[in-house]
Design an enzyme around this catalytic site. Structure first.
Site, PDB file in Angstrom:
ATOM      1  CG  ASN A   9      47.420  42.949  35.545  1.00  0.00           C
ATOM      2  OD1 ASN A   9      47.716  42.285  34.326  1.00  0.00           O
ATOM      3  ND2 ASN A   9      48.160  42.274  36.287  1.00  0.00           N
ATOM      4  CD1 TRP A  10      42.244  45.361  31.285  1.00  0.00           C
ATOM      5  CD2 TRP A  10      42.543  44.518  29.444  1.00  0.00           C
ATOM      6  NE1 TRP A  10      42.422  46.213  30.487  1.00  0.00           N
ATOM      7  CE2 TRP A  10      42.373  45.751  29.263  1.00  0.00           C
ATOM      8  CE3 TRP A  10      42.765  43.579  27.559  1.00  0.00           C
ATOM      9  CZ2 TRP A  10      41.503  46.678  28.387  1.00  0.00           C
ATOM     10  CZ3 TRP A  10      41.918  44.719  26.843  1.00  0.00           C
ATOM     11  CH2 TRP A  10      41.661  45.095  27.011  1.00  0.00           C
ATOM     12  CE  LYS A  11      45.680  40.294  37.685  1.00  0.00           C
ATOM     13  NZ  LYS A  11      45.378  40.125  39.665  1.00  0.00           N
ATOM     14  CG  HIS A  94      51.615  40.123  39.154  1.00  0.00           C
ATOM     15  ND1 HIS A  94      50.915  39.599  39.862  1.00  0.00           N
ATOM     16  CD2 HIS A  94      50.393  41.603  39.183  1.00  0.00           C
ATOM     17  CE1 HIS A  94      49.470  39.803  40.229  1.00  0.00           C
ATOM     18  NE2 HIS A  94      49.369  41.144  39.716  1.00  0.00           N
ATOM     19  CD  GLU A  96      47.764  37.280  39.569  1.00  0.00           C
ATOM     20  OE1 GLU A  96      47.873  37.397  38.164  1.00  0.00           O
ATOM     21  OE2 GLU A  96      46.871  37.595  40.319  1.00  0.00           O
ATOM     22  CD  GLU A 164      49.156  44.890  42.506  1.00  0.00           C
ATOM     23  OE1 GLU A 164      47.722  44.781  41.990  1.00  0.00           O
ATOM     24  OE2 GLU A 164      49.572  43.991  41.679  1.00  0.00           O
ATOM     25  N   GLY A 170      42.492  39.609  43.848  1.00  0.00           N
ATOM     26  CA  GLY A 170      41.530  38.521  43.624  1.00  0.00           C
ATOM     27  C   GLY A 170      40.599  38.063  44.815  1.00  0.00           C
ATOM     28  CB  SER A 210      40.219  43.217  46.017  1.00  0.00           C
ATOM     29  OG  SER A 210      40.365  41.515  45.893  1.00  0.00           O
ATOM     30  N   GLY A 231      43.123  44.772  38.565  1.00  0.00           N
ATOM     31  CA  GLY A 231      42.608  43.066  38.000  1.00  0.00           C
ATOM     32  C   GLY A 231      41.353  43.506  37.545  1.00  0.00           C
ATOM     33  N   GLY A 232      40.848  42.512  38.283  1.00  0.00           N
ATOM     34  CA  GLY A 232      39.187  42.115  37.094  1.00  0.00           C
ATOM     35  C   GLY A 232      38.356  43.675  36.808  1.00  0.00           C
TER      36      GLY A 232
END
Ligand code: 13P
Length: 255
Positions: A9-11, A94, A96, A164, A170, A210, A231-232
Site C-alpha cells: 500500500n503505497w498510500k 483503511h 487512515e 491492522e 507507521g 510496521s 505500507g512504508g
C-alpha cells in the site's frame, strides 16, 4: 490451502514518474517469487501506468479506495466501473480513511458491496486504536467492524481481510506475531459464525502495521497469518521483494 498475499500500500506517495521507477526496480524480483499473491496498490493517478508495466507479469494491481456509487455527480470520486477496467483489488476501510476522512462501518460496508458487485476483490481493513487495545477492547472492536462492514454480504472468499492494529501503523511498533495470531484467530472464528466454517477457513487474513524485511518472518511463520499488507517498506524496492521472498520460503516450508 490458502495462498499468502504480500500487498504493498503505497498510500499518498509517489508521482507517476516515481511510481513507474519503483515498479521497474521491483518487478523482476517480485515476478520471480512463486506461491504468493503479490499486489501493488499505487495512488489512483498511477494505476494506468503501473498496470501497463505489470502486464504479462504475476504481479497484480489494486487501488487504495473507491466510491460505492457507480457514476454521477460525485466530484472527485472514483467509481468501481473505472477501477474494474484497471485493477483487480481495492483496499477498503483503511484506518487512515476512517480516521481522516470520516469513513464509518456503514460507508465501508456500502463500498465492499459495490466492489464485489463489480468484480473487484476488496482488501477489507480492520483494527483497533491504541486506546481500545489498552482497554482490552480489541476483540469487541474488530467484531463490530466485521459485523457492520460485512453486513448483508453473503460469505465470499473474494474478500481479503487485513488486520491492522492502528497503533502499529507507521509507528515502527509492530504487533508481536503472538498478538497478531491471537486476533486473527478471533477474526476467523467470527467469520465462521457470521458465514460458514468453510468460507472462514478459505479466506485470506493478513497482518499489517510496521511490517519490514526484518520482522516479516515472525508473522508468516504462523500458518494462520496469510501474509502482510505493507505500507512504508513497500516503497523500498529491495525490501519489498525480500518480504515477498521470505513469505514464499516460509509458506512453502510450513505447509
Ligand atoms: P506501515 O507498514 O507503514 O506501518 O503501514 C501499514 C499500513 O497501513 C498498510 O495498509
Amino acid at each position: 490451502m490458502r495462498i499468502p498475499f504480500v500487498i504493498g500500500n503505497w498510500k499518498m506517495n509517489t508521482t507517476v514518474a516515481q511510481a513507474t521507477t519503483l515498479v521497474r526496480d521491483m518487478l523482476a524480483g517480485l515476478d520471480r517469487v512463486k506461491g504468493v499473491h503479490k499486489v501493488l496498490c499505487p495512488p489512483f493517478v498511477s494505476l494506468s501506468a503501473v498496470g501497463d508495466l505489470l502486464k504479462g507479469s504475476s504481479v497484480m494491481l489494486g487501488a487504495q479506495d473507491m466510491c460505492a456509487k457507480t457514476k454521477g455527480a460525485y466530484t472527485g470520486e472514483i467509481s468501481p466501473l473505472m477501477l474494474a477496467e484497471l485493477c483487480q483489488f481495492v483496499i477498503l476501510g483503511h484506518s487512515e480513511r476512517r480516521q481522516y476522512f470520516g469513513e464509518t462501518d456503514q460507508i465501508v460496508n456500502a463500498k465492499i458491496i459495490s466492489a464485489l458487485k463489480h468484480g473487484l476483490r476488496p482488501i477489507f481493513c480492520i483494527g483497533e486504536k491504541l486506546e481500545d487495545h489498552e482497554a482490552g477492547m480489541t476483540e469487541e472492536v474488530v467484531a463490530r467492524q466485521l459485523a457492520e462492514g460485512l453486513s448483508a454480504i453473503t460469505g465470499s472468499t473474494a474478500i481479503v481481510i487485513a488486520y491492522e492494529p492502528v497503533w502499529a501503523i507507521g509507528t515502527g511498533k509492530a504487533a508481536s506475531g503472538e498478538q497478531a495470531v491471537a486476533t486473527i484467530g478471533f477474526i476467523r472464528d467470527t467469520l465462521a459464525r457470521l458465514w460458514t466454517n468453510e468460507i472462514a477457513c478459505n479466506l485470506a487474513i493478513l497482518y499489517g502495521g510496521s511490517v519490514t524485511g526484518d520482522n516479516i518472518a515472525e508473522f508468516v511463520s504462523y500458518k494462520e497469518i496469510d501474509g502482510a499488507l505493507v505500507g512504508g517498506a513497500s516503497l523500498r524496492a529491495e525490501e519489498f521483494v525480500h518480504i515477498a521472498e521470505q513469505t514464499a520460503i516460509i509458506a512453502k516450508a510450513s505447509h
